[in-house]
Design a protein around this motif. Structure first.
Motif, PDB file in Angstrom:
ATOM      1  N   SER A 181       3.183  -1.922  -3.781  1.00  0.00           N
ATOM      2  CA  SER A 181       4.817  -2.676  -4.243  1.00  0.00           C
ATOM      3  C   SER A 181       5.843  -2.255  -4.011  1.00  0.00           C
ATOM      4  O   SER A 181       6.847  -2.244  -4.490  1.00  0.00           O
ATOM      5  CB  SER A 181       4.409  -1.955  -5.876  1.00  0.00           C
ATOM      6  N   ALA A 182       6.190  -0.939  -2.393  1.00  0.00           N
ATOM      7  CA  ALA A 182       7.177  -0.982  -1.831  1.00  0.00           C
ATOM      8  C   ALA A 182       7.036   0.184  -1.058  1.00  0.00           C
ATOM      9  O   ALA A 182       6.083   0.621  -0.459  1.00  0.00           O
ATOM     10  CB  ALA A 182       8.383  -0.241  -2.883  1.00  0.00           C
ATOM     11  N   ALA A 183       8.301  -0.001  -0.020  1.00  0.00           N
ATOM     12  CA  ALA A 183       7.299   0.765   1.573  1.00  0.00           C
ATOM     13  C   ALA A 183       7.165   1.555   1.038  1.00  0.00           C
ATOM     14  O   ALA A 183       8.351   3.144   0.613  1.00  0.00           O
ATOM     15  CB  ALA A 183       8.021   0.342   2.438  1.00  0.00           C
ATOM     16  N   VAL A 191      -3.707  -2.977   5.900  1.00  0.00           N
ATOM     17  CA  VAL A 191      -4.348  -1.979   6.878  1.00  0.00           C
ATOM     18  C   VAL A 191      -6.323  -1.655   6.087  1.00  0.00           C
ATOM     19  O   VAL A 191      -6.119  -1.452   4.906  1.00  0.00           O
ATOM     20  CB  VAL A 191      -3.521  -0.634   6.569  1.00  0.00           C
ATOM     21  N   ARG A 192      -7.049  -2.283   6.762  1.00  0.00           N
ATOM     22  CA  ARG A 192      -8.230  -1.839   6.645  1.00  0.00           C
ATOM     23  C   ARG A 192      -8.561  -0.977   6.695  1.00  0.00           C
ATOM     24  O   ARG A 192      -8.061   0.373   7.715  1.00  0.00           O
ATOM     25  CB  ARG A 192      -9.018  -2.701   7.919  1.00  0.00           C
ATOM     26  N   VAL A 193      -9.548  -0.551   5.950  1.00  0.00           N
ATOM     27  CA  VAL A 193     -10.194   1.012   5.834  1.00  0.00           C
ATOM     28  C   VAL A 193     -11.088   1.175   6.913  1.00  0.00           C
ATOM     29  O   VAL A 193     -11.029   2.461   7.432  1.00  0.00           O
ATOM     30  CB  VAL A 193     -10.822   0.683   4.973  1.00  0.00           C
ATOM     31  N   ASP A 194     -11.857   0.470   8.633  1.00  0.00           N
ATOM     32  CA  ASP A 194     -11.854   0.778   9.898  1.00  0.00           C
ATOM     33  C   ASP A 194     -10.856   0.611  10.112  1.00  0.00           C
ATOM     34  O   ASP A 194     -11.040   0.162  11.301  1.00  0.00           O
ATOM     35  CB  ASP A 194     -13.104  -0.264  10.144  1.00  0.00           C
ATOM     36  N   VAL A 211       1.922  -3.041   7.296  1.00  0.00           N
ATOM     37  CA  VAL A 211       1.371  -2.922   5.698  1.00  0.00           C
ATOM     38  C   VAL A 211      -0.260  -4.577   6.536  1.00  0.00           C
ATOM     39  O   VAL A 211      -0.903  -4.130   5.780  1.00  0.00           O
ATOM     40  CB  VAL A 211       2.067  -4.062   5.118  1.00  0.00           C
ATOM     41  N   GLY A 212      -0.585  -3.518   7.324  1.00  0.00           N
ATOM     42  CA  GLY A 212      -1.613  -4.377   8.104  1.00  0.00           C
ATOM     43  C   GLY A 212      -1.396  -5.556   8.432  1.00  0.00           C
ATOM     44  O   GLY A 212      -0.364  -6.217   8.629  1.00  0.00           O
ATOM     45  N   LEU A 213      -2.705  -6.797   8.715  1.00  0.00           N
ATOM     46  CA  LEU A 213      -3.011  -7.616   9.433  1.00  0.00           C
ATOM     47  C   LEU A 213      -3.040  -8.186   7.961  1.00  0.00           C
ATOM     48  O   LEU A 213      -3.260  -8.297   6.329  1.00  0.00           O
ATOM     49  CB  LEU A 213      -4.445  -7.805  10.077  1.00  0.00           C
ATOM     50  N   GLU A 269      -1.478   1.496   3.013  1.00  0.00           N
ATOM     51  CA  GLU A 269      -0.493   0.237   2.387  1.00  0.00           C
ATOM     52  C   GLU A 269      -1.077  -1.595   2.802  1.00  0.00           C
ATOM     53  O   GLU A 269      -1.650  -1.566   3.495  1.00  0.00           O
ATOM     54  CB  GLU A 269       0.572   0.816   3.119  1.00  0.00           C
ATOM     55  N   ARG A 270      -0.230  -2.203   1.729  1.00  0.00           N
ATOM     56  CA  ARG A 270      -0.644  -3.069   1.797  1.00  0.00           C
ATOM     57  C   ARG A 270       0.583  -3.547   1.118  1.00  0.00           C
ATOM     58  O   ARG A 270       1.211  -3.311   0.398  1.00  0.00           O
ATOM     59  CB  ARG A 270      -1.809  -3.783   0.841  1.00  0.00           C
TER      60      ARG A 270
END
Length: 489
Positions: free
Chosen positions: A267-269, A301-304, A312-314, A288-289
């Motif tokens: 919801s926010a950084a 971000v993936r757990v693996d 915030v990942g891919l 984070e997503r």
């Protein structure tokens, strides 16, 4: 029974019916009881067209939303803290036929004209849902929820979320987080936002797992539930900040957080400073997503994957993401420095704003949704949000500066408790960087020059705050997001 919730289809047979589905405080429903309670309400509202849900953090709200989905009726979650004028706008715009509420809820005058149906969960048994009262399940494009935006630039708009957006997001997150029916989610999020409702309630139910809602957030409650079987925690940065403040002096809380399978912030950084404090105390990284009402979830971000604070990942499976310049030119550089607006497309997107074809058209660049969020992409494609285009992109001295990275730098200063960064007009620079700071010790705050030098040493001289203003607290909304427009108000 709905294909959105495969476990509910089995909720009246075998071991599934006795498995916990929802727990709010000391009140709990098994899958069998949920199938019974939601099915009974669904039969009463089938064919209603559209229903409002008085979204308190209770079993009744969760059952009411599930009932609407079972009945194929779009649900409009209502924030109980919304002011009368805004609530009247939402009720008039969405035009629900009736409102679902708990028997003890007192509804405001803005809803007085609606038929009221009280959601009953007390005494719900394991009896199967009546087979003749529910219509055939709607198709994937049928509206499931109408969730209203915060209305920072005008009256709130109703984002129409189809059933396929919910399933696409929840299944993509299951892939990214290895989310299964064995997971027990702990959360204390409002149920009128997509984070708390779709991810935090519908997510566990789609997986066949369970959710424990605290009602009101507390570090003690988080520690208790994670220490007694909880495997996942969903929260917003304000919650994780409070956990970071508490965990250093609470070994039991540290053990509970360390034992969780997954800690998720959204919801926010989440400031890097809080990432590091939690990791130091627990050995666990917070994932984070990134998402929003109109798109549900876009990246994670993936757990693996490799933990990387601030990322915030891919893009999630099925989601396409690009960065663009102000003129719409796509940015192809993956250098971790070039700032652009995020645009996304995929099955996770809403179908439009209710009654607002003009706003819907303006929100898209072709079939790409304009998020209004600014970001950079690392060489491996990982996304780092630097702020909102409207409030967090500062153009100073020919540079594009993201407010988020300056905020993170300020929070690394030991005498800073909270920080927000905005831009203000400047005759020479175009815009100057302004820091709004809540000092750790109000009686002895650091000097503005000290904070400016602190930022310049960590980032670059052109990113140093030109003005520093001290506050007792930063204005925040219900989800803990800083309301930057109020800072200049």
């Amino acid at each position: 029974m709905s294909a959105l919730f495969p476990a509910l289809a089995d909720g009246t047979s075998g071991d599934v019916r006795h498995r916990p589905a929802l727990r709010f405080g000391d009140r709990e429903l098994t899958y069998g009881a949920l199938a019974s309670a939601a099915g009974a309400t669904a039969e009463r509202i089938a064919g209603a067209g559209r229903v409002a849900v008085w979204a308190t953090p209770t079993l009744e709200t969760a059952v009411g939303v599930v009932a609407a989905l079972l009945a194929g009726v779009p649900a409009v979650p209502l924030n109980p803290r919304t002011g009368e004028r805004e609530l009247a706008h939402i009720a008039g715009d969405s035009a629900p036929r009736l409102v679902l509420a708990g028997a003890d809820d007192e509804l405001p005058p803005a809803l007085a004209g609606l038929e009221r149906i009280d959601v009953r969960v007390a005494g719900a048994g394991d009896a199967p849902v009546g087979g003749g009262g529910l219509p055939a399940e709607p198709g994937p494009e049928a509206p499931a929820l109408i969730v209203y935006t915060s209305g920072t630039t005008g009256p709130p708009k109703g984002a129409v979320l189809p059933r396929r957006a919910i399933t696409a997001t929840l299944d993509a997150l299951a892939d990214a987080w290895a989310w299964t029916g064995d997971d027990v989610l702990v959360q204390a999020l409002p149920l009128f936002h997509v984070h708390g409702l779709i991810l935090g309630v519908l997510g566990p139910l789609r997986r066949g797992g369970s959710v424990r809602h605290l009602g009101r957030f507390s570090a003690e409650g988080v520690g208790r539930e994670l220490g007694t079987g909880g495997t996942m925690l969903f929260g917003v940065p304000t919650m994780y900040h409070r956990l970071a403040e508490a965990v250093g002096g609470d070994p039991e809380l540290a053990r509970s957080l360390s034992g969780a399978r997954l800690l998720v912030s959204g919801s926010a950084a989440l400031p890097v400073h809080d990432h590091e404090r939690l990791f130091a105390a627990t050995g666990r990284r917070v994932v984070e997503r990134y998402g929003m009402t109109e798109t549900l979830m876009n990246t994670s971000v993936r757990v693996d994957g490799e933990p990387r604070p601030g990322s915030v990942g891919l893009p999630l499976p099925g989601v396409e993401l690009r960065l663009v310049e102000e003129d719409g030119t796509e940015i192809t550089d993956l250098d971790g420095e070039t700032v652009g607006e995020i645009q996304v497309r995929g099955p996770n997107l809403f179908t439009g704003y209710l009654n607002r074809p003009d706003a819907t058209a303006a929100a898209f660049d072709g079939d790409w949704f304009r998020t209004g969020d600014m970001a950079v992409r690392a060489p491996d494609g990982q996304v780092r949000i630097v702020g909102r285009k409207a409030t967090d992109l500062i153009k100073s001295g020919g540079y594009k500066i993201g407010a988020g990275e300056i905020e993170n730098a300020l929070l690394e200063h030991p005498q800073v408790r909270e920080a927000a960064v905005t831009g203000e007009p400047d005759d020479d620079l175009g815009e100057r960087v302004v820091a709004w700071v809540v000092p750790a010790d109000p009686a002895g705050p650091p000097s503005g020059d000290e904070l400016a030098d602190h930022v310049a040493a960590r980032l670059a001289p052109h990113k140093r705050p030109r003005t520093v203003r001290f506050l007792d607290a930063l204005p925040r909304n219900d989800m803990g997001k800083i309301m930057k427009r109020a800072l200049h108000g």
